[in-house]
Write a protein that holds these residues in place. Structure first.
Motif, PDB file in Angstrom:
ATOM      1  N   TYR A 137      43.747  33.715  44.795  1.00  0.00           N
ATOM      2  CA  TYR A 137      42.097  33.035  44.495  1.00  0.00           C
ATOM      3  C   TYR A 137      42.308  33.048  43.131  1.00  0.00           C
ATOM      4  CZ  TYR A 137      40.427  33.505  49.149  1.00  0.00           C
ATOM      5  OH  TYR A 137      40.903  33.333  50.964  1.00  0.00           O
ATOM      6  N   ASP A 138      41.298  32.024  42.328  1.00  0.00           N
ATOM      7  CA  ASP A 138      41.470  32.090  40.631  1.00  0.00           C
ATOM      8  C   ASP A 138      40.409  33.108  41.065  1.00  0.00           C
ATOM      9  OD1 ASP A 138      43.073  29.703  40.543  1.00  0.00           O
ATOM     10  OD2 ASP A 138      41.615  28.535  41.639  1.00  0.00           O
ATOM     11  N   VAL A 139      38.977  33.112  41.373  1.00  0.00           N
ATOM     12  CA  VAL A 139      38.080  33.802  41.083  1.00  0.00           C
ATOM     13  C   VAL A 139      37.692  34.797  42.585  1.00  0.00           C
ATOM     14  CG1 VAL A 139      35.175  34.562  40.519  1.00  0.00           C
ATOM     15  CG2 VAL A 139      37.341  32.627  39.289  1.00  0.00           C
ATOM     16  N   ILE A 140      37.898  36.042  42.307  1.00  0.00           N
ATOM     17  CA  ILE A 140      37.021  36.902  43.796  1.00  0.00           C
ATOM     18  C   ILE A 140      36.087  37.728  42.706  1.00  0.00           C
ATOM     19  CG2 ILE A 140      38.145  39.142  44.980  1.00  0.00           C
ATOM     20  CD1 ILE A 140      40.326  38.162  44.657  1.00  0.00           C
ATOM     21  N   TYR A 141      34.658  37.051  43.891  1.00  0.00           N
ATOM     22  CA  TYR A 141      33.590  37.519  42.868  1.00  0.00           C
ATOM     23  C   TYR A 141      32.971  39.433  44.159  1.00  0.00           C
ATOM     24  CZ  TYR A 141      27.725  38.282  42.435  1.00  0.00           C
ATOM     25  OH  TYR A 141      27.002  38.578  42.956  1.00  0.00           O
ATOM     26  N   GLU A 142      32.235  40.650  43.704  1.00  0.00           N
ATOM     27  CA  GLU A 142      32.161  40.981  44.874  1.00  0.00           C
ATOM     28  C   GLU A 142      30.659  42.214  43.573  1.00  0.00           C
ATOM     29  OE1 GLU A 142      31.840  44.496  44.459  1.00  0.00           O
ATOM     30  OE2 GLU A 142      33.415  45.177  42.510  1.00  0.00           O
ATOM     31  N   ASN A 143      29.848  41.781  44.565  1.00  0.00           N
ATOM     32  CA  ASN A 143      28.574  42.659  43.917  1.00  0.00           C
ATOM     33  C   ASN A 143      28.452  43.824  45.857  1.00  0.00           C
ATOM     34  OD1 ASN A 143      24.706  42.534  44.252  1.00  0.00           O
ATOM     35  ND2 ASN A 143      26.693  43.704  42.533  1.00  0.00           N
ATOM     36  N   LEU A 144      28.613  44.776  46.083  1.00  0.00           N
ATOM     37  CA  LEU A 144      28.923  45.812  46.745  1.00  0.00           C
ATOM     38  C   LEU A 144      28.318  46.968  46.495  1.00  0.00           C
ATOM     39  CD1 LEU A 144      33.017  46.051  47.562  1.00  0.00           C
ATOM     40  CD2 LEU A 144      31.268  45.000  49.026  1.00  0.00           C
ATOM     41  N   PRO A 145      27.612  47.981  48.171  1.00  0.00           N
ATOM     42  CA  PRO A 145      26.617  48.292  47.586  1.00  0.00           C
ATOM     43  C   PRO A 145      27.120  50.050  46.616  1.00  0.00           C
ATOM     44  CG  PRO A 145      27.300  48.350  49.904  1.00  0.00           C
ATOM     45  CD  PRO A 145      28.343  47.546  49.124  1.00  0.00           C
ATOM     46  N   ASN A 146      26.566  50.425  46.398  1.00  0.00           N
ATOM     47  CA  ASN A 146      27.111  52.058  45.846  1.00  0.00           C
ATOM     48  C   ASN A 146      25.831  53.272  46.374  1.00  0.00           C
ATOM     49  OD1 ASN A 146      27.927  50.631  43.541  1.00  0.00           O
ATOM     50  ND2 ASN A 146      26.184  50.806  42.869  1.00  0.00           N
ATOM     51  N   ASN A 198      46.618  34.286  36.700  1.00  0.00           N
ATOM     52  CA  ASN A 198      45.535  34.352  35.680  1.00  0.00           C
ATOM     53  C   ASN A 198      44.084  34.260  36.707  1.00  0.00           C
ATOM     54  OD1 ASN A 198      47.381  33.613  33.126  1.00  0.00           O
ATOM     55  ND2 ASN A 198      47.649  31.803  33.686  1.00  0.00           N
ATOM     56  N   GLY A 199      44.328  35.089  37.802  1.00  0.00           N
ATOM     57  CA  GLY A 199      42.883  35.098  37.924  1.00  0.00           C
ATOM     58  C   GLY A 199      41.669  36.382  38.163  1.00  0.00           C
ATOM     59  N   ALA A 200      41.049  36.410  38.023  1.00  0.00           N
ATOM     60  CA  ALA A 200      40.343  37.782  38.154  1.00  0.00           C
ATOM     61  C   ALA A 200      39.294  37.969  39.475  1.00  0.00           C
ATOM     62  CB  ALA A 200      40.040  37.476  36.616  1.00  0.00           C
ATOM     63  N   VAL A 201      39.034  38.910  38.600  1.00  0.00           N
ATOM     64  CA  VAL A 201      38.182  39.895  40.361  1.00  0.00           C
ATOM     65  C   VAL A 201      36.429  40.205  39.158  1.00  0.00           C
ATOM     66  CG1 VAL A 201      37.116  41.602  41.731  1.00  0.00           C
ATOM     67  CG2 VAL A 201      39.921  40.703  41.199  1.00  0.00           C
ATOM     68  N   TYR A 202      35.382  39.313  39.746  1.00  0.00           N
ATOM     69  CA  TYR A 202      34.718  39.787  38.473  1.00  0.00           C
ATOM     70  C   TYR A 202      33.596  40.580  39.123  1.00  0.00           C
ATOM     71  CZ  TYR A 202      35.978  36.385  35.270  1.00  0.00           C
ATOM     72  OH  TYR A 202      37.251  35.602  34.402  1.00  0.00           O
TER      73      TYR A 202
END
Length: 319
Positions: A137-146, A198-202
């Motif tokens: 994947y070019d962009v991996i997005y995560e907004n996981l709980p803490n 050149n992909g990134a995790v955001y």
């Protein structure tokens, strides 16, 4: 539960959306996070992820091929990735089968031409449900709980997007655990195998710990990290979340940082989003005199204060 989302308003578009419908009809599963469509400044996708996605698209100068979301919830983040990043292949996961099934229905039903998009999705742990797909994947997005669930709470008992099951088999560095960044660390470690060239995790991270902790988080996960954007938001579900951090603080973790919303508004008043990442440490330093511990923030909240926190979008790439 079902909600209607005005996309032009929700994503702050100058014109009607090109790839997704103008008004989204979104079903929200019982255990999924409810998008804050009536209070956009409290909504993670609209207020934090969408500006970052626009900046990613601007910096690349072209649409991306593939987008993935870890812990999608309602699927609205996937629809945002399709619209703002132009993704043609999307992968998404969440812990529970009912949540993923509902998200998949939402994504399919709200794309103008759903046959033009390739889907990979499944329920389970982080990225593992899509490990047998095309993977990169070019962009991996995560907004996981803490915040971990209390030991006597079952995950089925409540909407759990703000909490997670703490027991893990994988080793987690003590530093990461002390900052309550466990799931972000595990997601970053897994993501190394899923990133395209050149992909990134955001990672969208509530800045309740120092920014330097986020940079170290990426390093410990074997990636190279930088603050991509820096902003703030009002704390959603403040009673549960702030008290949860206060409890962990009392147990010896943290300390965690919160602020009065008026102080955050003043600090970020003249900071354009495209400059915010470069100025993040400068802004953090300016806020030092006004920071509150979680316990102090919870007391202020009970007295009627509006409490917020900073938010960093951490960009992590292969070294």
């Amino acid at each position: 539960m079902s909600i209607i989302v005005d996309v032009k308003k929700y994503l702050a578009l100058d014109s009607a959306p090109k790839r997704i419908k103008e008004f989204l009809s979104i079903d929200v599963a019982d255990h999924a996070y409810l998008p804050k469509v009536e209070d956009i400044k409290s909504d993670w996708v609209a207020y934090i992820a969408a500006p970052a996605f626009k900046l990613i698209r601007e910096s690349l100068g072209k649409d991306i091929e593939a987008f993935a979301s870890i812990g999608t919830g309602s699927g609205i983040d996937v629809l945002t990735g399709i619209e703002l990043l132009g993704a043609k292949r999307v992968g998404f996961t969440d812990l529970q089968k009912s949540v993923v099934a509902t998200a998949a229905q939402n994504v399919r039903n709200n794309i103008k031409d759903f046959k033009s998009i390739e889907f990979e999705f499944g329920n389970g742990d982080l990225l593992q449900p899509i490990q047998h797909g095309k993977r990169k994947y070019d962009v991996i997005y995560e907004n996981l709980p803490n915040v971990p669930l209390a030991s006597n709470t079952k995950i089925e008992d409540k909407r759990n997007s703000g909490h997670y099951l703490e027991k893990r088999e994988e080793p987690i560095p003590q530093f990461v655990h002390e900052q309550m960044l466990d799931l972000h660390y595990l997601a970053l470690k897994q993501a190394r195998e899923y990133l395209a060239n050149n992909g990134a995790v955001y990672s969208t991270l509530g800045g309740r710990v120092p920014l330097s902790a986020f940079i170290k988080l990426g390093e410990l996960a074997g990636l190279s990290s930088q603050i991509f954007t820096y902003s703030w938001k009002v704390q959603a579900e403040p009673k549960d979340v702030i008290s949860g951090y206060a409890t962990q603080e009392e147990a010896g973790l943290g300390p965690f940082h919160f602020y009065r919303a008026k102080d955050l508004q003043k600090a970020f008043a003249s900071v354009p989003i495209h400059e915010s990442g470069c100025r993040a440490f400068e802004i953090e330093k300016s806020l030092e005199p006004s920071k509150l511990t979680a316990s102090e923030a919870y007391e202020a909240f009970k007295q009627g204060e509006i409490i917020g926190h900073t938010v960093a979008v951490l960009k992590s790439s292969l070294k």
